[in-house]
Design a protein around this motif. Structure first.
Motif, PDB file in Angstrom:
ATOM      1  N   THR A 134       0.473  18.627  10.463  1.00  0.00           N
ATOM      2  CA  THR A 134       0.230  17.327  11.077  1.00  0.00           C
ATOM      3  C   THR A 134       1.131  16.259  10.488  1.00  0.00           C
ATOM      4  OG1 THR A 134      -1.483  16.786   9.499  1.00  0.00           O
ATOM      5  CG2 THR A 134      -2.180  17.879  11.536  1.00  0.00           C
ATOM      6  N   LEU A 135       1.438  15.264  11.298  1.00  0.00           N
ATOM      7  CA  LEU A 135       2.367  14.220  10.916  1.00  0.00           C
ATOM      8  C   LEU A 135       1.895  13.447   9.701  1.00  0.00           C
ATOM      9  CD1 LEU A 135       4.972  12.768  11.627  1.00  0.00           C
ATOM     10  CD2 LEU A 135       3.669  11.285  13.148  1.00  0.00           C
ATOM     11  N   ALA A 136       0.601  13.257   9.563  1.00  0.00           N
ATOM     12  CA  ALA A 136       0.082  12.484   8.436  1.00  0.00           C
ATOM     13  C   ALA A 136       0.395  13.166   7.111  1.00  0.00           C
ATOM     14  CB  ALA A 136      -1.415  12.282   8.578  1.00  0.00           C
ATOM     15  N   HIS A 137       0.470  14.485   7.105  1.00  0.00           N
ATOM     16  CA  HIS A 137       0.715  15.180   5.852  1.00  0.00           C
ATOM     17  C   HIS A 137       2.150  15.674   5.742  1.00  0.00           C
ATOM     18  CE1 HIS A 137      -3.496  14.979   4.967  1.00  0.00           C
ATOM     19  NE2 HIS A 137      -3.776  15.470   6.152  1.00  0.00           N
ATOM     20  N   ALA A 138       2.888  15.717   6.848  1.00  0.00           N
ATOM     21  CA  ALA A 138       4.238  16.252   6.815  1.00  0.00           C
ATOM     22  C   ALA A 138       5.194  15.290   6.135  1.00  0.00           C
ATOM     23  CB  ALA A 138       4.719  16.556   8.232  1.00  0.00           C
ATOM     24  N   ALA A 139       5.105  14.029   6.462  1.00  0.00           N
ATOM     25  CA  ALA A 139       6.008  13.034   5.890  1.00  0.00           C
ATOM     26  C   ALA A 139       5.369  12.427   4.652  1.00  0.00           C
ATOM     27  CB  ALA A 139       6.285  11.950   6.923  1.00  0.00           C
ATOM     28  N   SER A 140       6.209  11.955   3.763  1.00  0.00           N
ATOM     29  CA  SER A 140       5.658  11.291   2.590  1.00  0.00           C
ATOM     30  C   SER A 140       5.188   9.900   3.008  1.00  0.00           C
ATOM     31  CB  SER A 140       6.711  11.201   1.494  1.00  0.00           C
ATOM     32  OG  SER A 140       7.805  10.442   1.941  1.00  0.00           O
ATOM     33  N   PRO A 141       4.178   9.375   2.335  1.00  0.00           N
ATOM     34  CA  PRO A 141       3.641   8.072   2.704  1.00  0.00           C
ATOM     35  C   PRO A 141       4.670   6.959   2.489  1.00  0.00           C
ATOM     36  CG  PRO A 141       2.316   9.112   0.975  1.00  0.00           C
ATOM     37  CD  PRO A 141       3.479   9.985   1.237  1.00  0.00           C
ATOM     38  N   SER A 142       4.486   5.862   3.210  1.00  0.00           N
ATOM     39  CA  SER A 142       5.326   4.682   3.011  1.00  0.00           C
ATOM     40  C   SER A 142       4.414   3.516   2.643  1.00  0.00           C
ATOM     41  CB  SER A 142       6.117   4.366   4.273  1.00  0.00           C
ATOM     42  OG  SER A 142       5.242   4.074   5.337  1.00  0.00           O
ATOM     43  N   ALA A 143       4.859   2.700   1.705  1.00  0.00           N
ATOM     44  CA  ALA A 143       4.037   1.612   1.187  1.00  0.00           C
ATOM     45  C   ALA A 143       4.798   0.304   1.245  1.00  0.00           C
ATOM     46  CB  ALA A 143       3.618   1.917  -0.247  1.00  0.00           C
ATOM     47  N   GLY A 144       4.042  -0.782   1.207  1.00  0.00           N
ATOM     48  CA  GLY A 144       4.655  -2.100   1.217  1.00  0.00           C
ATOM     49  C   GLY A 144       3.781  -3.139   0.546  1.00  0.00           C
ATOM     50  N   VAL A 145       4.435  -4.178   0.043  1.00  0.00           N
ATOM     51  CA  VAL A 145       3.783  -5.326  -0.569  1.00  0.00           C
ATOM     52  C   VAL A 145       4.259  -6.548   0.193  1.00  0.00           C
ATOM     53  CG1 VAL A 145       3.539  -6.680  -2.680  1.00  0.00           C
ATOM     54  CG2 VAL A 145       3.750  -4.228  -2.833  1.00  0.00           C
ATOM     55  N   SER A 146       3.329  -7.431   0.559  1.00  0.00           N
ATOM     56  CA  SER A 146       3.715  -8.624   1.298  1.00  0.00           C
ATOM     57  C   SER A 146       3.001  -9.837   0.714  1.00  0.00           C
ATOM     58  CB  SER A 146       3.334  -8.456   2.770  1.00  0.00           C
ATOM     59  OG  SER A 146       3.626  -9.617   3.491  1.00  0.00           O
ATOM     60  N   PRO A 147       3.700 -10.861   0.357  1.00  0.00           N
ATOM     61  CA  PRO A 147       5.141 -11.015   0.331  1.00  0.00           C
ATOM     62  C   PRO A 147       5.748 -10.237  -0.826  1.00  0.00           C
ATOM     63  CG  PRO A 147       4.111 -12.977  -0.584  1.00  0.00           C
ATOM     64  CD  PRO A 147       3.003 -12.080  -0.089  1.00  0.00           C
ATOM     65  N   THR A 148       7.033  -9.978  -0.735  1.00  0.00           N
ATOM     66  CA  THR A 148       7.698  -9.205  -1.784  1.00  0.00           C
ATOM     67  C   THR A 148       8.037 -10.069  -2.993  1.00  0.00           C
ATOM     68  OG1 THR A 148       9.827  -9.564  -0.706  1.00  0.00           O
ATOM     69  CG2 THR A 148       8.646  -7.521  -0.177  1.00  0.00           C
ATOM     70  N   ALA A 149       8.010 -11.382  -2.829  1.00  0.00           N
ATOM     71  CA  ALA A 149       8.248 -12.302  -3.942  1.00  0.00           C
ATOM     72  C   ALA A 149       7.105 -13.303  -3.974  1.00  0.00           C
ATOM     73  CB  ALA A 149       9.574 -13.024  -3.782  1.00  0.00           C
ATOM     74  N   VAL A 150       6.497 -13.481  -5.149  1.00  0.00           N
ATOM     75  CA  VAL A 150       5.321 -14.342  -5.277  1.00  0.00           C
ATOM     76  C   VAL A 150       5.336 -15.001  -6.648  1.00  0.00           C
ATOM     77  CG1 VAL A 150       3.825 -12.491  -6.126  1.00  0.00           C
ATOM     78  CG2 VAL A 150       2.820 -14.419  -4.912  1.00  0.00           C
ATOM     79  N   ALA A 151       4.756 -16.198  -6.720  1.00  0.00           N
ATOM     80  CA  ALA A 151       4.637 -16.914  -7.986  1.00  0.00           C
ATOM     81  C   ALA A 151       3.390 -16.432  -8.723  1.00  0.00           C
ATOM     82  CB  ALA A 151       4.550 -18.411  -7.724  1.00  0.00           C
ATOM     83  N   PRO A 152       3.313 -16.629 -10.027  1.00  0.00           N
ATOM     84  CA  PRO A 152       2.110 -16.259 -10.768  1.00  0.00           C
ATOM     85  C   PRO A 152       0.884 -16.944 -10.169  1.00  0.00           C
ATOM     86  CG  PRO A 152       3.868 -16.805 -12.285  1.00  0.00           C
ATOM     87  CD  PRO A 152       4.358 -17.153 -10.913  1.00  0.00           C
ATOM     88  N   GLY A 153      -0.218 -16.205 -10.032  1.00  0.00           N
ATOM     89  CA  GLY A 153      -1.433 -16.724  -9.435  1.00  0.00           C
ATOM     90  C   GLY A 153      -1.495 -16.542  -7.927  1.00  0.00           C
ATOM     91  N   GLY A 154      -0.395 -16.081  -7.314  1.00  0.00           N
ATOM     92  CA  GLY A 154      -0.355 -15.881  -5.866  1.00  0.00           C
ATOM     93  C   GLY A 154      -0.978 -14.556  -5.460  1.00  0.00           C
ATOM     94  N   ARG A 155      -1.329 -14.437  -4.168  1.00  0.00           N
ATOM     95  CA  ARG A 155      -1.945 -13.209  -3.634  1.00  0.00           C
ATOM     96  C   ARG A 155      -0.915 -12.403  -2.869  1.00  0.00           C
ATOM     97  NH1 ARG A 155      -7.047 -12.305  -4.151  1.00  0.00           N
ATOM     98  NH2 ARG A 155      -7.288 -10.998  -2.311  1.00  0.00           N
ATOM     99  N   VAL A 156      -1.056 -11.078  -2.961  1.00  0.00           N
ATOM    100  CA  VAL A 156      -0.209 -10.162  -2.211  1.00  0.00           C
ATOM    101  C   VAL A 156      -1.091  -9.192  -1.426  1.00  0.00           C
ATOM    102  CG1 VAL A 156       1.801 -10.271  -3.742  1.00  0.00           C
ATOM    103  CG2 VAL A 156       0.010  -8.627  -4.203  1.00  0.00           C
ATOM    104  N   SER A 157      -0.602  -8.782  -0.261  1.00  0.00           N
ATOM    105  CA  SER A 157      -1.268  -7.763   0.542  1.00  0.00           C
ATOM    106  C   SER A 157      -0.618  -6.430   0.244  1.00  0.00           C
ATOM    107  CB  SER A 157      -1.128  -8.080   2.025  1.00  0.00           C
ATOM    108  OG  SER A 157      -1.784  -9.273   2.329  1.00  0.00           O
ATOM    109  N   LEU A 158      -1.434  -5.385   0.147  1.00  0.00           N
ATOM    110  CA  LEU A 158      -0.961  -4.047  -0.184  1.00  0.00           C
ATOM    111  C   LEU A 158      -1.284  -3.117   0.978  1.00  0.00           C
ATOM    112  CD1 LEU A 158      -2.573  -4.130  -3.715  1.00  0.00           C
ATOM    113  CD2 LEU A 158      -0.169  -4.536  -3.212  1.00  0.00           C
ATOM    114  N   ASN A 159      -0.325  -2.265   1.350  1.00  0.00           N
ATOM    115  CA  ASN A 159      -0.517  -1.370   2.493  1.00  0.00           C
ATOM    116  C   ASN A 159       0.218  -0.066   2.228  1.00  0.00           C
ATOM    117  OD1 ASN A 159      -0.898  -0.234   5.018  1.00  0.00           O
ATOM    118  ND2 ASN A 159       0.770  -1.404   5.946  1.00  0.00           N
ATOM    119  N   ILE A 160      -0.441   1.042   2.513  1.00  0.00           N
ATOM    120  CA  ILE A 160       0.203   2.347   2.449  1.00  0.00           C
ATOM    121  C   ILE A 160      -0.179   3.116   3.707  1.00  0.00           C
ATOM    122  CG2 ILE A 160      -1.620   3.384   1.044  1.00  0.00           C
ATOM    123  CD1 ILE A 160       0.664   5.081  -0.267  1.00  0.00           C
TER     124      ILE A 160
END
Length: 169
Positions: free
Chosen positions: A32-58
């Motif tokens: 199955t496609l979900a297991h055949a390819a390696s996972p891809s991940a991201g952080v948004s935003p990629t640049a943030v100041a201290p104390g800022g929030r980031v969204s995480l997705n895989i």
């Protein structure tokens, strides 16, 4: 009357060939496609100041649990975004005392020992933007008078409607 065989010898050979071909195709088909390819991940935003929030997705884990960890924010449990668990989501707050620089964020599918993906997060110098978002600033006396007149008009209209209702009943 003698019993008739279920399949003629030529039909048995045909069935054996079809079964063998099916077995070869099943073995050669990709998982199955979900297991055949390696996972891809991201952080948004990629640049943030201290104390800022980031969204995480895989995406592409194939599990319903995951973890993202970094020295910029610690460890965060990721939860599925749908029933098939094709995407896992989370959010994190970067430590207020984090120094500027690049930090690696490691995503792990299904907990310890699962598939891993590492991405980069840039912590920029300065403080996170926050506060009232521009709702407090300099107001002119005309703006204050207009706001007061609108509030008084709304209050007067409300009282008039309530008194009119009480006379009708």
């Amino acid at each position: 009357m003698p019993a008739k065989p279920l399949a003629q010898p030529s039909n048995r050979r045909l069935l054996a060939r079809v079964a063998a071909a099916s077995l070869v195709l099943a073995a050669a088909s990709p998982i199955t496609l979900a297991h055949a390819a390696s996972p891809s991940a991201g952080v948004s935003p990629t640049a943030v100041a201290p104390g800022g929030r980031v969204s995480l997705n895989i995406a592409g884990c194939g599990t319903k649990t995951g973890v993202a960890s970094s020295s910029a924010f610690g460890e965060v449990r990721l939860t599925p975004g749908n029933l098939e668990a094709s995407n896992l989501f989370g959010s994190a707050t970067v430590y207020g005392n984090a120094t500027a620089g690049a930090y690696s964020v490691t995503f792990e599918c299904g907990g310890s020992g699962g598939q891993r993906v590492t991405v980069s997060l840039q912590v920029t110098p300065g403080a996170a933007r926050g506060g009232l978002g521009g709702s407090v600033g300099v107001m002119s006396p005309g703006q204050i008078a207009l706001g007061g007149a609108l509030a008084a008009g709304g209050l007067g209209t409300g009282i008039w409607v309530l008194r009119r209702r009480s006379r009708m009943t």
